[in-house]
Scaffold this motif. Structure first.
Motif, PDB file in Angstrom:
ATOM      1  N   LEU C 128       0.839  -1.200   0.000  1.00 42.67           N
ATOM      2  CA  LEU C 128       0.000   0.000   0.000  1.00 42.67           C
ATOM      3  C   LEU C 128       0.875   1.253   0.000  1.00 42.67           C
ATOM      4  N   GLU C 129       0.589   2.152  -0.940  1.00 41.46           N
ATOM      5  CA  GLU C 129       1.470   3.314  -1.063  1.00 41.46           C
ATOM      6  C   GLU C 129       0.984   4.558  -0.336  1.00 41.46           C
ATOM      7  N   GLY C 130      -0.298   4.589  -0.089  1.00 40.67           N
ATOM      8  CA  GLY C 130      -0.823   5.748   0.605  1.00 40.67           C
ATOM      9  C   GLY C 130      -2.336   5.720   0.602  1.00 40.67           C
ATOM     10  N   ILE C 131      -2.937   6.726   1.205  1.00 37.19           N
ATOM     11  CA  ILE C 131      -4.398   6.789   1.204  1.00 37.19           C
ATOM     12  C   ILE C 131      -4.846   8.217   0.902  1.00 37.19           C
ATOM     13  N   THR C 137     -14.956   8.184   3.368  1.00 37.69           N
ATOM     14  CA  THR C 137     -14.393   7.031   2.666  1.00 37.69           C
ATOM     15  C   THR C 137     -12.875   7.199   2.573  1.00 37.69           C
ATOM     16  N   VAL C 138     -12.233   6.073   2.385  1.00 37.50           N
ATOM     17  CA  VAL C 138     -10.780   6.088   2.253  1.00 37.50           C
ATOM     18  C   VAL C 138     -10.429   5.417   0.934  1.00 37.50           C
ATOM     19  N   ILE C 139      -9.604   6.093   0.144  1.00 36.93           N
ATOM     20  CA  ILE C 139      -9.128   5.468  -1.095  1.00 36.93           C
ATOM     21  C   ILE C 139      -7.738   4.905  -0.811  1.00 36.93           C
ATOM     22  N   LEU C 140      -7.641   3.586  -0.995  1.00 35.85           N
ATOM     23  CA  LEU C 140      -6.371   2.915  -0.754  1.00 35.85           C
ATOM     24  C   LEU C 140      -5.595   2.921  -2.058  1.00 35.85           C
ATOM     25  N   GLU C 152     -15.113   3.963   8.289  1.00 32.65           N
ATOM     26  CA  GLU C 152     -15.511   3.280   9.515  1.00 32.65           C
ATOM     27  C   GLU C 152     -14.927   1.858   9.614  1.00 32.65           C
ATOM     28  N   GLU C 153     -14.791   1.201   8.459  1.00 36.45           N
ATOM     29  CA  GLU C 153     -14.314  -0.188   8.463  1.00 36.45           C
ATOM     30  C   GLU C 153     -12.799  -0.311   8.614  1.00 36.45           C
ATOM     31  N   LEU C 154     -12.127   0.846   8.566  1.00 37.97           N
ATOM     32  CA  LEU C 154     -10.664   0.807   8.614  1.00 37.97           C
ATOM     33  C   LEU C 154     -10.109   1.375   9.923  1.00 37.97           C
ATOM     34  N   LEU C 155     -11.019   1.607  10.853  1.00 35.11           N
ATOM     35  CA  LEU C 155     -10.595   2.211  12.115  1.00 35.11           C
ATOM     36  C   LEU C 155      -9.910   1.190  13.014  1.00 35.11           C
ATOM     37  N   LEU C 156      -9.116   1.715  13.954  1.00 26.23           N
ATOM     38  CA  LEU C 156      -8.568   0.871  15.019  1.00 26.23           C
ATOM     39  C   LEU C 156      -9.744   0.250  15.768  1.00 26.23           C
ATOM     40  N   ALA C 157      -9.538  -0.944  16.279  1.00 26.70           N
ATOM     41  CA  ALA C 157     -10.615  -1.626  17.004  1.00 26.70           C
ATOM     42  C   ALA C 157     -11.164  -0.730  18.110  1.00 26.70           C
ATOM     43  N   ARG C 158     -10.272  -0.038  18.789  1.00 25.40           N
ATOM     44  CA  ARG C 158     -10.697   0.815  19.901  1.00 25.40           C
ATOM     45  C   ARG C 158     -11.634   1.920  19.417  1.00 25.40           C
ATOM     46  N   CYS C 159     -11.403   2.398  18.187  1.00 30.98           N
ATOM     47  CA  CYS C 159     -12.212   3.506  17.670  1.00 30.98           C
ATOM     48  C   CYS C 159     -13.553   3.004  17.131  1.00 30.98           C
ATOM     49  N   ARG C 160     -13.558   1.756  16.640  1.00 30.12           N
ATOM     50  CA  ARG C 160     -14.825   1.189  16.157  1.00 30.12           C
ATOM     51  C   ARG C 160     -15.824   1.065  17.301  1.00 30.12           C
ATOM     52  N   ASN C 161     -15.319   1.043  18.528  1.00 32.59           N
ATOM     53  CA  ASN C 161     -16.191   0.907  19.691  1.00 32.59           C
ATOM     54  C   ASN C 161     -16.405   2.213  20.448  1.00 32.59           C
TER      55      ASN C 161
END
Lengths: 275, 336, 324
Positions: C128-131, C137-140, C152-161
């Protein structure tokens, strides 16, 4: 096989335990055939009482004593605490000897000045005993020793009787403050050293005691023009292996357990001042 | 002459080798890869470049019991505990083996040798795995390490499309491959097995740094570099060249054992003396000790910086106070 | 979003530079970029030059209020950038009398959650070169093609909660608050564990904790672990042995979790920093859940005036231990 593993202790038996001061006791220990290993003054040994663990102590007896090793130990932590509680006949673990020891050969032919404070007499006592046993090799011997109070002076019979009676030697005692039962000198060790105005010519000074005392003794000796090469001290650090591997007692690339604990002031001046 | 072990035969090899003695290899557990004992059902991951924790624990275990004591009345009995098992360390990367060489200098070459470590080193057959692609954290090139070659290994392995190419480098390696012979194909495709693995260098220039640091124990850099340090032991525990240990007893008055275990110079009690004095009283002195040991003290004694550029501290330090940040702060960067 | 974040960085810089350069604070605790685009690390800013490095982006996970305990010894007044969780951590320290409120200026940052590099590479591959971030949304950016994912699906587990992205305590709120969030799956993992038998749970934790290196990173980052001397280091009696035995692993993690009962602010820093991926929040959340069920809903760190349930006594408190 035990010999192959440098961490493996052997067992020795406590011959007796003497109370020196309210917090210092002297243990005499021996293996089946007397001392468990040969050593030189200034070297240390790891003593252990499971399950409390191991700690390193300087050997207090002179190498000439072949019957037993002596350790004068101040009660400061877990291991020293449990050692104080031992009774004669009890076995404990020992491994060593560790460290370089005092430069007894370089000291030959010189006048010697020993400066100790409190429990700092423990390693010096081994050296003093060695020098008296080889009396003809050394010049005049001066011993300056002090403690907080008369009750805190260790090895009282030696400092009071045995050593002053030795040929060509003088013992100077001091305590930090006035005490009713004390008629001797009163004052801190470093200022007593300055007061006694020892000359540096052909003399080597060896000092051991609490870090704060050592600091001021070194300053006092510097003022008396002692060259850093002729001032020797011994350091204390937390140690676990004793053989330069566990990683906690280093000053720069030098390991106190292995390359020390004895250093000249000239050597210490070259090392990081992390002690 | 290299021999090929087809992918589908890997599990057979693990089972065969594990039968000989403990077999350590990179095992994936959730998000982490650790060198663990092989057993049926573990997920072996040979693609991972750098395991989360270095494989040093094969030779210097997190915990190693070396004596058992029993005490009855006045009598204390101390008994050696020794293990003579032949160990196989599988798929260690060149940087980690270079790190083992660095620990060897302290534990084998400095008198007295460390008996426990020595035994494990002697009893272990090492299969090294050449890297094909660097991890983003890798920077072994800075220290001149060739990620496709591990001179100290008994067997050199290369990952290919078809499987693993194996080549013996020592007598121990020969024995290992003889045992594996029934599983190996004689004809091996040797095209493109070593690739040009270029790691990044962060613009680092470490030549002369150890000498330079000898005069910098009291450098103002140390007054600030430590600030973000949390005082945890991650960097030292994941690091392949850190080897500090502690010794402790486990048991009760009548019996138990003495073991040694990993310890960390990042912890306050590491140098705390029984009387209360601590020569490294704060994070400043501890951070300085760690980096000075790697970058100055170790090279002063052994002639090489004690870092192999594995990048584990870059990946795992929660605040990115890693060795690259330290080297940069100390001026180990290319000019211009 | 990348552009927007940069704009936010500019705004943050502007807000804090007045106070730092004007002498209202001696030190600003913020973040700067690490070696990689996916790492932002703590910044200890004292000058205008230091402030140039300040950044506020999707990787500023480190909780800066944890540094106050030490830094207040050397500085009179400190400014700190706080996300929702960091502000709750600050309240925790306040409640434990570790910090003095009047010596700290809090700059509030409503936080959309921090991105997890492990998740990013899971979705975008290891090269992965950047985002690029755009409105949730996040473009990978990979070598071959770009991939778009909900942020939302790419957050740290702690942040998803995370339920409270907005700082609950601050002197200056730097952006528009985002509002509290519902997290219906907050206790899902705990509930799953509760359904296991005691033996199954033991086996589960024995395995998870067997990876523990005893690096104590979980303790070092934790806002409830502010004891000047931890039981781990206490010598007489010695509670915690160093052996890597299940008993010692349980001793450390369970005693720590119990010490945090009613005090854990649910920030998940312990889990984020754990180098060997031990699901520590499952232990902490189990105790949060128990506290809620036994003493009524309570969230530590939200209100420093509200007494933690285990520090108060009511005659009608349930006596759960003796009842069972």
């Amino acid at each position: 096989m035990g010999k192959a593993n440098p961490l493996m202790p052997q067992t020795v038996t406590v011959l007796d335990i003497t109370t020196e001061t309210p917090d210092v006791k002297t243990l005499r220990v021996a293996g089946k055939e007397g001392i468990p290993f040969d050593f030189m003054p200034g070297q240390c040994a790891m003593l252990s009482v499971p399950p409390v663990g191991e700690a390193i102590f300087s050997i207090t007896s002179s190498p000439h004593c072949r019957d037993c090793l002596e350790f004068s130990i101040k009660r400061v932590g877990d291991v020293s605490g449990v050692l104080h509680e031992l009774v004669s006949g009890r076995q404990l673990g020992i491994r060593g000897p560790y460290g370089n020891g005092f430069p007894v050969d370089e000291m030959k032919g010189k006048d010697l000045l020993f400066i100790g404070g409190g429990i700092g007499l423990a390693p010096l006592r081994s050296l003093i005993g060695y020098c008296f046993a080889n009396r003809e090799e050394y010049g005049h011997i001066d011993i300056v020793y002090g403690a907080r109070s008369p009750a805190d002076l260790v090895r009282k019979s030696e400092i009071g009787e045995t050593w002053p009676e030795q040929p060509d030697s003088t013992v100077y005692l001091t305590v930090d403050a006035e005490f009713p039962d004390w008629s001797g000198h009163v004052g801190f060790v470093p200022s007593y050293v300055s007061e006694l105005a020892f000359t540096p010519e052909n003399r080597i000074a060896v000092t051991c005691g609490p870090p704060i005392m050592i600091k001021f003794v070194l300053q006092a000796l510097e003022k008396l023009n002692f060259a850093p090469e002729h001032v020797i001290t011994t350091l204390e650090m937390r140690m676990k292996c004793g053989v330069g591997k566990c990683g906690r007692c280093n000053l720069g690339s030098v390991y106190v357990c292995k390359d020390g604990p004895v250093f000249s002031l000239a050597q210490l001046n070259e090392l990081p001042s992390e002690y | 002459m290299k021999k090929l072990l087809l992918k589908e035969k890997w599990p057979e090899l693990w089972a065969l080798l594990a039968h000989e003695g403990p077999l350590y290899l990179p095992v994936e557990e959730g998000s982490v890869v650790l060198y663990q004992l092989w057993q049926e059902g573990v997920k072996v991951n040979l693609e991972a470049v750098n395991s989360t924790v270095s494989p040093k624990d094969i030779f210097l275990p997190r915990e190693e019991t070396y004596l058992r004591y029993s005490c009855q009345g006045e009598m204390l009995d101390l008994e050696d505990v020794e293990s003579d098992e032949p160990i196989i360390a599988f798929a260690l990367h060149p940087c980690d083996l270079k790190a083992i060489e660095m620990i060897d200098r302290v534990f084998l070459n400095q008198d007295p040798p460390d008996a426990l470590y020595k035994k494990r080193r002697e009893n272990t057959t090492v299969v090294a795995l050449a890297c094909r692609q660097p991890d983003p954290y890798c920077f072994c090139g800075v220290f001149g390490i060739d990620p496709t070659d591990a001179p100290g290994a008994d067997v050199m392995a290369y990952l290919t499309e078809k499987g693993l190419l194996l080549e013996e480098q020592t007598a121990k390696g020969k024995i290992l491959l003889e045992k594996a012979a029934p599983l190996l194909e004689v004809e091996a495709d040797e095209t493109n097995i070593t690739v040009d693995v270029k790691t990044q260098d962060f613009g680092l220039q470490v030549e002369g740094l150890p000498e330079d640091l000898q005069e910098r124990f009291n450098d103002p850099v140390w007054d600030d570099l430590f600030r973000s340090c949390l005082g945890c032991g991650i960097c030292t525990y994941v690091c392949p060249t850190c080897y500090c240990f502690d010794v402790e007893d486990y048991g009760h008055e009548e019996g138990g054992e003495r073991f040694r275990c990993w310890d960390s110079c990042m912890f306050g009690h590491f140098t705390q003396m029984a009387g209360g004095h601590n020569p490294r009283p704060s994070r400043k002195e501890r951070v300085r000790q760690r980096f000075m040991h790697k970058l100055c003290y170790y090279p002063e004694t052994y002639g090489e910086i004690a870092c192999v550029g594995c990048g584990r501290c870059l990946r795992s330090c929660p605040v990115n106070l890693d060795i690259v940040q330290a080297i940069k702060a100390l001026g180990g960067e290319k000019v211009g | 979003m990348e552009e927007q974040i940069s704009e936010q960085t500019v705004k943050v810089k502007k807000a804090v530079s007045q106070d730092l350069l004007g002498g209202r604070i001696d030190l600003l605790l913020g973040w700067e970029k690490g070696h990689y685009w996916w790492q932002s690390r703590p910044l200890f800013a004292r000058s205008e030059k230091d402030l140039e490095r300040l950044v506020w982006d999707s990787f500023c996970a480190v909780n800066l209020s944890r540094y106050l305990q030490d830094e207040l010894k050397e500085n009179k007044k400190i400014g700190v950038l706080v996300k929702g969780c960091d502000a709750r951590a600050f309240n925790r320290l306040l409640q434990d009398r570790i910090v003095e409120r009047e010596r700290v200026i809090l700059y509030g940052l409503p936080c959309p959650g921090m991105l997890d590099y492990a998740r990013l590479t899971e979705e975008g591959g290891s090269d992965l070169e950047g985002i690029i971030e755009q409105d949730g949304t996040v473009i990978l950016q990979t070598k071959e093609e770009n991939k778009e994912m909900p942020r939302e699906e790419l957050l740290l587990a702690r942040c998803r909660n995370c339920m409270h992205p907005d700082p609950v305590v601050y002197d200056q709120m730097l952006f528009t608050p985002l509002g509290d969030r519902e997290r219906p799956e907050h206790f899902k993992a705990v509930e799953e564990l509760e359904r296991l038998s005691a033996d199954e749970r033991y086996t589960y934790w024995e395995k998870e904790l067997s990876r523990c290196l005893r690096c104590y990173a979980c303790r070092q980052v934790c806002p409830y672990c502010s004891c000047l001397e931890c039981f781990v280091e206490q010598k007489s009696p010695r509670w915690q042995g160093r052996a890597y035995q299940p008993s010692e692993n349980f001793m450390f993690h369970l005693v720590r979790a119990y010490h945090g009962t009613g005090r854990c602010i649910d920030c998940g820093e312990c889990e984020r920093v754990c180098p060997v991926g031990i699901p520590l929040m499952e232990l902490n959340r189990k105790l949060i859940k128990d506290i809620n069920e036994l003493y009524g809903h309570y969230e530590a760190g939200l209100d420093p005036e509200q007494e933690p349930p285990l520090l108060t006594y009511r005659p009608d408190d349930p006596a759960a231990f003796s009842e069972k």
